[in-house]
Write a protein that holds these residues in place. Structure first.
Motif, short mmCIF file in Angstrom:
data_model
loop_
_atom_site.label_atom_id
_atom_site.label_comp_id
_atom_site.label_asym_id
_atom_site.label_seq_id
_atom_site.Cartn_x
_atom_site.Cartn_y
_atom_site.Cartn_z
N LEU A 109 0.83 -1.21 0.00
CA LEU A 109 0.00 0.00 0.00
C LEU A 109 0.86 1.25 0.00
N GLY A 110 1.98 1.23 0.69
CA GLY A 110 2.87 2.38 0.71
C GLY A 110 3.55 2.62 -0.62
N LEU A 111 3.72 1.57 -1.42
CA LEU A 111 4.34 1.73 -2.74
C LEU A 111 3.37 2.30 -3.77
N MET A 112 2.08 2.18 -3.51
CA MET A 112 1.09 2.69 -4.46
C MET A 112 1.02 4.20 -4.34
N PRO A 113 1.14 4.93 -5.44
CA PRO A 113 1.04 6.39 -5.37
C PRO A 113 -0.34 6.82 -4.87
N GLY A 114 -0.35 7.79 -4.00
CA GLY A 114 -1.61 8.30 -3.48
C GLY A 114 -2.09 7.60 -2.23
N SER A 115 -1.33 6.65 -1.71
CA SER A 115 -1.75 5.98 -0.48
C SER A 115 -0.56 5.80 0.46
N VAL A 116 -0.85 5.94 1.74
CA VAL A 116 0.16 5.76 2.78
C VAL A 116 -0.48 4.96 3.90
#
Length: 165
Positions: A109-116
């Motif tokens: 999820l952290g690697l996906m842009p727009g999500s932390v």
């Protein structure tokens, strides 16, 4: 002998029989060995190795597709004069079990842009994430649940403990 060790052994044997021990021959041998293990899983006892390897390949394909889509969305947001970011924090129930599965989910999820990933609740049953660029909280939850479903074959639930009489 476990599946991976047998697959590596088959790759080495292939490279030796081909007369050239090179990376190319080892990769070809690994693929041929995997095909052999896939054709005879019961006889060789490699059913779990084959199914987990195929699940890993499916997850990697899913991840590359999702990562590409997310990057294109972020690029389109950046090109707009006033992008509708719509930031939100969502809580999503966890369907994965174990620290390793939770860590990999948080990392993906952290690697996906727009999500932390923000963290987990103390019981480790809910994950909290900050997302940007999603229309609604339900769409954000659905996106995170899709990632969990893609990871589920890699991390089967632990066997239920039988009640002792």
């Amino acid at each position: 002998m476990n599946g991976l060790a047998l697959n590596v052994l088959l790759a080495i044997v292939w490279a030796l029989f081909s007369g050239e021990v090179s990376l190319r021959e080892l990769v070809v041998g690994f693929l041929i060995g995997f095909l052999i293990l896939r054709l005879f899983p019961r006889a060789l006892g490699t059913g779990a190795y084959v199914s987990r390897s195929l699940a890993l390949l499916r997850f990697l394909a899913f991840f590359v597709r999702e990562l590409t889509t997310a990057n294109v969305q972020v690029a389109l947001f950046a090109l707009r004069p006033r992008p509708p970011l719509n930031p939100m924090i969502v809580a999503v129930p966890l369907h994965l079990h174990g620290d390793t599965a939770h860590t990999i989910l948080a990392a993906v999820l952290g690697l996906m842009p727009g999500s932390v990933t923000l963290g987990f609740n103390p019981e480790r049953t809910v994950i909290y994430a900050h997302v940007v660029g999603v229309e609604s909280p339900s769409a954000a939850r659905a996106s995170i649940l899709r990632v969990q479903e893609a990871l589920r074959p890699l991390f089967p639930p632990p066997p239920a403990q039988e009640a002792r009489a």
